[in-house]
Scaffold this motif. Structure first.
Motif, PDB file in Angstrom:
ATOM      1  N   THR A  18       0.653  -1.143  -0.079  1.00 19.20           N
ATOM      2  CA  THR A  18       0.044   0.078   0.086  1.00 19.20           C
ATOM      3  C   THR A  18       0.943   1.343   0.081  1.00 19.20           C
ATOM      4  O   THR A  18       0.658   2.166  -0.605  1.00 19.20           O
ATOM      5  CB  THR A  18      -1.003  -0.025   1.249  1.00 19.20           C
ATOM      6  OG1 THR A  18      -1.552  -1.150   1.394  1.00 19.20           O
ATOM      7  CG2 THR A  18      -1.879   1.238   1.211  1.00 19.20           C
ATOM      8  N   SER A  19       2.015   1.298   0.668  1.00 19.27           N
ATOM      9  CA  SER A  19       2.957   2.272   0.859  1.00 19.27           C
ATOM     10  C   SER A  19       4.240   2.036   1.090  1.00 19.27           C
ATOM     11  O   SER A  19       4.845   1.870   1.910  1.00 19.27           O
ATOM     12  CB  SER A  19       2.131   3.259   2.098  1.00 19.27           C
ATOM     13  OG  SER A  19       3.215   4.367   2.258  1.00 19.27           O
ATOM     14  N   ARG A  22       7.778  -2.820   3.223  1.00 15.90           N
ATOM     15  CA  ARG A  22       7.925  -2.809   4.542  1.00 15.90           C
ATOM     16  C   ARG A  22       8.143  -4.218   4.781  1.00 15.90           C
ATOM     17  O   ARG A  22       7.560  -5.360   4.409  1.00 15.90           O
ATOM     18  CB  ARG A  22       6.657  -2.455   5.321  1.00 15.90           C
ATOM     19  CG  ARG A  22       6.354  -0.870   5.031  1.00 15.90           C
ATOM     20  CD  ARG A  22       5.170  -0.428   5.660  1.00 15.90           C
ATOM     21  NE  ARG A  22       4.866   0.712   5.385  1.00 15.90           N
ATOM     22  CZ  ARG A  22       3.920   1.567   5.874  1.00 15.90           C
ATOM     23  NH1 ARG A  22       2.863   1.196   6.737  1.00 15.90           N
ATOM     24  NH2 ARG A  22       3.595   2.840   5.413  1.00 15.90           N
ATOM     25  N   SER A 113       5.773   3.716   8.793  1.00 11.23           N
ATOM     26  CA  SER A 113       4.691   4.462   9.311  1.00 11.23           C
ATOM     27  C   SER A 113       4.286   3.857  10.740  1.00 11.23           C
ATOM     28  O   SER A 113       5.016   4.237  11.803  1.00 11.23           O
ATOM     29  CB  SER A 113       3.709   4.563   8.276  1.00 11.23           C
ATOM     30  OG  SER A 113       2.609   5.118   8.700  1.00 11.23           O
ATOM     31  N   ASP A 283       2.197  11.237   9.400  1.00 16.98           N
ATOM     32  CA  ASP A 283       1.201  11.713   8.052  1.00 16.98           C
ATOM     33  C   ASP A 283      -0.408  11.528   8.711  1.00 16.98           C
ATOM     34  O   ASP A 283      -1.274  11.943   8.066  1.00 16.98           O
ATOM     35  CB  ASP A 283       1.282  11.009   6.788  1.00 16.98           C
ATOM     36  CG  ASP A 283       1.506   9.362   7.042  1.00 16.98           C
ATOM     37  OD1 ASP A 283       1.464   8.838   8.140  1.00 16.98           O
ATOM     38  OD2 ASP A 283       1.585   8.852   5.783  1.00 16.98           O
ATOM     39  N   ARG A 284      -0.442  10.603   9.724  1.00 11.22           N
ATOM     40  CA  ARG A 284      -1.729  10.363  10.277  1.00 11.22           C
ATOM     41  C   ARG A 284      -2.027  11.157  11.528  1.00 11.22           C
ATOM     42  O   ARG A 284      -1.226  11.907  12.104  1.00 11.22           O
ATOM     43  CB  ARG A 284      -2.000   8.859  10.736  1.00 11.22           C
ATOM     44  CG  ARG A 284      -1.641   7.750   9.548  1.00 11.22           C
ATOM     45  CD  ARG A 284      -2.031   6.286  10.385  1.00 11.22           C
ATOM     46  NE  ARG A 284      -1.749   5.477   9.467  1.00 11.22           N
ATOM     47  CZ  ARG A 284      -2.272   4.377   9.457  1.00 11.22           C
ATOM     48  NH1 ARG A 284      -3.137   3.767  10.394  1.00 11.22           N
ATOM     49  NH2 ARG A 284      -2.018   3.494   8.345  1.00 11.22           N
ATOM     50  N   GLU A 365      -8.797   9.335   4.526  1.00 10.16           N
ATOM     51  CA  GLU A 365      -8.872   7.835   4.584  1.00 10.16           C
ATOM     52  C   GLU A 365      -9.430   7.712   5.923  1.00 10.16           C
ATOM     53  O   GLU A 365      -9.116   8.311   6.929  1.00 10.16           O
ATOM     54  CB  GLU A 365      -7.620   7.323   4.414  1.00 10.16           C
ATOM     55  CG  GLU A 365      -6.919   7.186   2.850  1.00 10.16           C
ATOM     56  CD  GLU A 365      -5.929   6.264   2.570  1.00 10.16           C
ATOM     57  OE1 GLU A 365      -6.323   5.150   2.279  1.00 10.16           O
ATOM     58  OE2 GLU A 365      -4.749   6.699   3.049  1.00 10.16           O
ATOM     59  N   GLU A 366      -9.893   6.467   6.089  1.00 12.19           N
ATOM     60  CA  GLU A 366     -10.583   6.089   7.329  1.00 12.19           C
ATOM     61  C   GLU A 366      -9.433   5.770   8.418  1.00 12.19           C
ATOM     62  O   GLU A 366      -9.604   5.559   9.689  1.00 12.19           O
ATOM     63  CB  GLU A 366     -11.498   4.930   7.077  1.00 12.19           C
ATOM     64  CG  GLU A 366     -10.924   3.626   6.742  1.00 12.19           C
ATOM     65  CD  GLU A 366     -10.056   2.979   7.209  1.00 12.19           C
ATOM     66  OE1 GLU A 366     -10.051   2.853   8.357  1.00 12.19           O
ATOM     67  OE2 GLU A 366      -9.113   2.416   6.587  1.00 12.19           O
ATOM     68  N   SER A 367      -8.460   5.634   7.859  1.00 10.47           N
ATOM     69  CA  SER A 367      -7.175   4.946   8.731  1.00 10.47           C
ATOM     70  C   SER A 367      -6.685   6.215   9.450  1.00 10.47           C
ATOM     71  O   SER A 367      -5.348   6.334   9.792  1.00 10.47           O
ATOM     72  CB  SER A 367      -6.147   4.317   7.857  1.00 10.47           C
ATOM     73  OG  SER A 367      -5.705   5.077   6.699  1.00 10.47           O
ATOM     74  N   LYS A 378      -0.742  12.577   3.011  1.00  7.20           N
ATOM     75  CA  LYS A 378      -1.467  12.888   4.115  1.00  7.20           C
ATOM     76  C   LYS A 378      -0.699  13.725   5.081  1.00  7.20           C
ATOM     77  O   LYS A 378       0.563  13.146   5.034  1.00  7.20           O
ATOM     78  CB  LYS A 378      -2.330  11.531   4.773  1.00  7.20           C
ATOM     79  CG  LYS A 378      -1.303  10.488   5.007  1.00  7.20           C
ATOM     80  CD  LYS A 378      -2.477   9.484   5.403  1.00  7.20           C
ATOM     81  CE  LYS A 378      -1.566   8.220   6.014  1.00  7.20           C
ATOM     82  NZ  LYS A 378      -1.189   7.156   4.945  1.00  7.20           N
ATOM     83  N   GLY A 489      -2.049  -3.923   3.118  1.00 12.44           N
ATOM     84  CA  GLY A 489      -0.772  -4.281   2.209  1.00 12.44           C
ATOM     85  C   GLY A 489       0.303  -3.482   3.012  1.00 12.44           C
ATOM     86  O   GLY A 489       1.047  -3.127   2.497  1.00 12.44           O
ATOM     87  N   THR A 490       0.408  -3.165   4.353  1.00 13.79           N
ATOM     88  CA  THR A 490       1.435  -2.665   4.878  1.00 13.79           C
ATOM     89  C   THR A 490       1.990  -3.587   6.205  1.00 13.79           C
ATOM     90  O   THR A 490       2.889  -3.424   6.671  1.00 13.79           O
ATOM     91  CB  THR A 490       0.908  -1.316   5.843  1.00 13.79           C
ATOM     92  OG1 THR A 490      -0.049  -1.719   6.498  1.00 13.79           O
ATOM     93  CG2 THR A 490       0.577  -0.196   4.885  1.00 13.79           C
ATOM     94  N   ARG A 498      -9.113  -6.752   7.310  1.00 16.82           N
ATOM     95  CA  ARG A 498      -9.847  -5.641   7.592  1.00 16.82           C
ATOM     96  C   ARG A 498     -11.169  -5.601   7.140  1.00 16.82           C
ATOM     97  O   ARG A 498     -11.372  -6.049   6.128  1.00 16.82           O
ATOM     98  CB  ARG A 498      -9.066  -4.449   7.215  1.00 16.82           C
ATOM     99  CG  ARG A 498      -7.918  -4.044   7.496  1.00 16.82           C
ATOM    100  CD  ARG A 498      -7.176  -2.385   7.289  1.00 16.82           C
ATOM    101  NE  ARG A 498      -5.864  -2.303   7.205  1.00 16.82           N
ATOM    102  CZ  ARG A 498      -4.888  -2.282   8.269  1.00 16.82           C
ATOM    103  NH1 ARG A 498      -5.535  -2.833   9.392  1.00 16.82           N
ATOM    104  NH2 ARG A 498      -3.610  -2.148   8.028  1.00 16.82           N
ATOM    105  N   TYR A 500     -14.527  -3.347   7.374  1.00 16.56           N
ATOM    106  CA  TYR A 500     -15.059  -1.932   7.651  1.00 16.56           C
ATOM    107  C   TYR A 500     -16.695  -1.928   7.680  1.00 16.56           C
ATOM    108  O   TYR A 500     -17.183  -2.581   6.848  1.00 16.56           O
ATOM    109  CB  TYR A 500     -14.690  -1.265   6.652  1.00 16.56           C
ATOM    110  CG  TYR A 500     -13.132  -1.239   5.856  1.00 16.56           C
ATOM    111  CD1 TYR A 500     -12.369  -2.211   5.170  1.00 16.56           C
ATOM    112  CD2 TYR A 500     -12.082  -0.163   6.415  1.00 16.56           C
ATOM    113  CE1 TYR A 500     -11.336  -2.233   4.913  1.00 16.56           C
ATOM    114  CE2 TYR A 500     -10.998  -0.164   5.804  1.00 16.56           C
ATOM    115  CZ  TYR A 500     -10.375  -1.257   5.274  1.00 16.56           C
ATOM    116  OH  TYR A 500      -9.101  -1.154   5.053  1.00 16.56           O
TER     117      TYR A 500
END
Ligand code: VG1
Ligand code: CO
Length: 545
Positions: A18-19, A22, A113, A283-284, A365-367, A378, A489-490, A498, A500
């Protein structure tokens, strides 16, 4: 300039998620592992000769070692200059700001992150393009392909650079410039918000704020921006020194991992009226009022609805964007404002084209990630300053603002349930069964709730036409409720499922129902459809946020 070439062989599994990439530190510290990945990035670039690269990270374990290696490799790749944050520190949004302001060719951000850090925990690396945003999938796919065929990497031999001292040194022909990690970023934030009004708010005797930097990268930014620039009393920033292992915690600002902040805001003797936290790489964000946690999806909606109060956005929003699993609260705001609302896959890289094209101004994003077109990531402190700016103008509490928002727009009751560390094969079985079932679900009724549609989210980027498939299984119900399933994906261990859950409640009289209770019927549907307990043996999620 003498370039040393070192022979190497590919490592499997260097596929960015995802980012970025990692992995556990012990994976990253294998000889050649980091070098192979960095060389595979550099091999995808064209035209970087003589240009500027931005480099920094969240200060986690191995950050310092990785930076010295990357500097030597960047010299061999022909970069003219590398801007590196002092002590190797750059938050993700600050890196994005520096790339844009200094017109850099790109940037490398070292971070995993919100994942824990330390010798037994996680490390990560990600490449950002000249727009300041994470590289798109076409780029990361090409990097992955390269990692599977790589046979050599290149470097310029040099002694370690002193990252503690601002100023310039050289590796071969390349200039290494150690920069203040805060300056460009602070200047950008000052241009967006009413700092004078926020300063006044922070000086009020009846307003007290706490910012929990979670021993992560935003400590120095919090001290510089909130305390020094905006005059918040010393002590406003807690856990403000970045530690290589984040003090042993998860630097993830949610009610579970930031429980200390949440309980401080629930304690009437603390005198606190506003709490905020951010994650490993800054970033969050988490926004907490007195005894009241703002759900990230609601925060995005409130931010959008209050745009008129913020100098940089008061002229109007071009559009908003949210990731698919994020609640539809912001959609209602967009509808009222008469602006488009885009729905993208999870991960900030999908917002880049919309922001570059001027189609969206705010994204979220919801995260717990929110941001705007000021950078291409973000931005935790941006969101916190946005809230402070709203509070400074409206003179109401966080809770009053959110409740008023619900009264006006209705409430999208929302929660995410995470099942962590599931065996990868079990997760694969669960999704295979679930996908197989999708065509049979529409029209089925669960306890009186009828399935309207069920699909696997596929996104076609409205700007560049690129297509991303299998971005989350959605079950949409007749009453507007949704259940979404995705695999993280992290993560670096097994699979994280997950789930939701979202339900729309228009009637203010019903906004008070406890969250998990209101969502119980959807949890039951999730279980019946996906057979989570039967397949994984898990009866309860590890984290509910
Ligand atoms: C998670 C979040 C996603 C976010 C990503 C990176 O991804 O769900 O919304 O963009 O982390 O955030 P996943 O694939 O684990 O669900 V950060 O702050 O870790 O860079
Ligand atoms: Co982050």
């Amino acid at each position: 300039m003498k370039i040393t070439t070192v022979g190497t062989t590919p490592f499997s599994g260097q596929k960015p998620g995802t980012s970025g990439l990692r992995k556990k530190v012990r994976v990253f510290t294998q000889p050649g592992y980091l070098e192979n990945f960095v060389q595979s990035i550099f091999d995808q670039l064209e035209g970087q000769q003589g240009k500027t690269l931005v480099l920094g990270g969240d200060g986690r374990y191995f950050n310092d070692v990785a930076i010295q290696i990357i500097l030597r490799m960047a010299a061999a790749a022909g970069f003219g200059r590398v801007l590196v944050g002092r002590q190797g520190i750059l938050s993700t949004p600050a890196a994005s700001a520096v790339i844009r302001k200094q017109r850099a060719f790109g940037g490398i951000i070292l971070s995993a992150s919100h994942n824990p850090g330390g010798p037994d925990d996680d490390f990560g690396i990600k490449y950002n393009l000249g727009n300041g945003g994470p590289a798109n999938e076409t780029f990361t796919d090409a990097v992955f392909k390269r990692t599977q065929e790589i046979s050599a990497y290149h470097l310029v031999e040099a002694a370690d650079i002193d990252l503690g001292r601002l100023g310039e040194t050289r590796i071969g022909e390349m200039i290494v410039c150690v920069i203040d990690p805060v300056a460009d970023y602070l200047e950008l934030l000052e241009s967006l918000f009413d700092f004078a009004a926020i300063k006044k708010l922070l000086a009020r005797p009846d307003f007290r704020m706490r910012f929990d930097a979670m021993h992560a990268v935003n400590g120095p930014y919090g001290h510089a921006i909130l305390e020094q620039r905006l005059g918040a009393p010393l002590g406003t920033v807690v856990n403000g020194t970045p530690l290589p292992d984040f003090g042993g915690g998860h630097p993830d600002p949610n009610p579970v991992y930031a429980a200390e902040l949440v309980s401080a805001l629930a304690d009437p003797t603390s005198g606190l009226s506003f709490g905020a936290a951010s994650d490993g790489d800054g970033d969050r964000n988490m926004i907490v009022g007195r005894n009241f946690i703002v759900s990230p999806s609601d925060s995005l909606a409130v931010i959008a609805a209050n745009y008129k109060l913020i100098p940089a956005y008061a002229k109007g929003l071009a559009g908003v964007a949210r990731s698919m699993p994020t609640s539809c609260a912001v959609d209602r705001v967009a509808a009222e404002l008469g602006i488009p609302c885009y729905e993208t896959p999870t991960g900030w890289k999908y917002f880049g084209t919309l922001l570059d094209a001027g189609m969206a101004t705010l994204c979220g994003e919801e995260s717990a990630g929110t941001g705007s077109n000021h950078v291409r990531e973000k931005d935790g402190l941006w969101a916190i300053l946005y809230w402070l700016n709203i509070l400074a103008v409206r003179n109401e509490s966080v809770e009053q603002i959110v409740r008023e928002h619900w009264r006006h727009f209705g409430r999208n009751v929302y929660s995410r349930h995470d099942y962590e560390g599931i065996a990868s094969d079990l997760a694969a079985t669960l999704f295979a069964e679930l996908r197989q079932k999708l065509p049979t679900l529409p029209g089925t009724t669960f306890d009186g709730l009828r399935v309207k549609a069920a699909d696997d989210f596929c996104y076609i980027d409205p700007v560049d036409g690129s297509r991303s498939e299998q971005q989350g299984v959605r079950i949409l119900l007749d009453d507007g409720s949704r259940v979404v399933f995705r695999l993280s994906g992290t993560g670096t261990e097994g699979a994280t499922l997950r789930v939701y859950l979202e339900r729309y409640v228009a009637d203010p009289a019903r906004h008070e129902v406890p969250l998990q209770q209101a969502l119980a019927p959807l949890v039951a549907i999730a279980e019946q459809v996906a057979r989570i307990a039967a397949i994984t043996g898990r009866n309860v999620p590890d984290v509910m946020s």
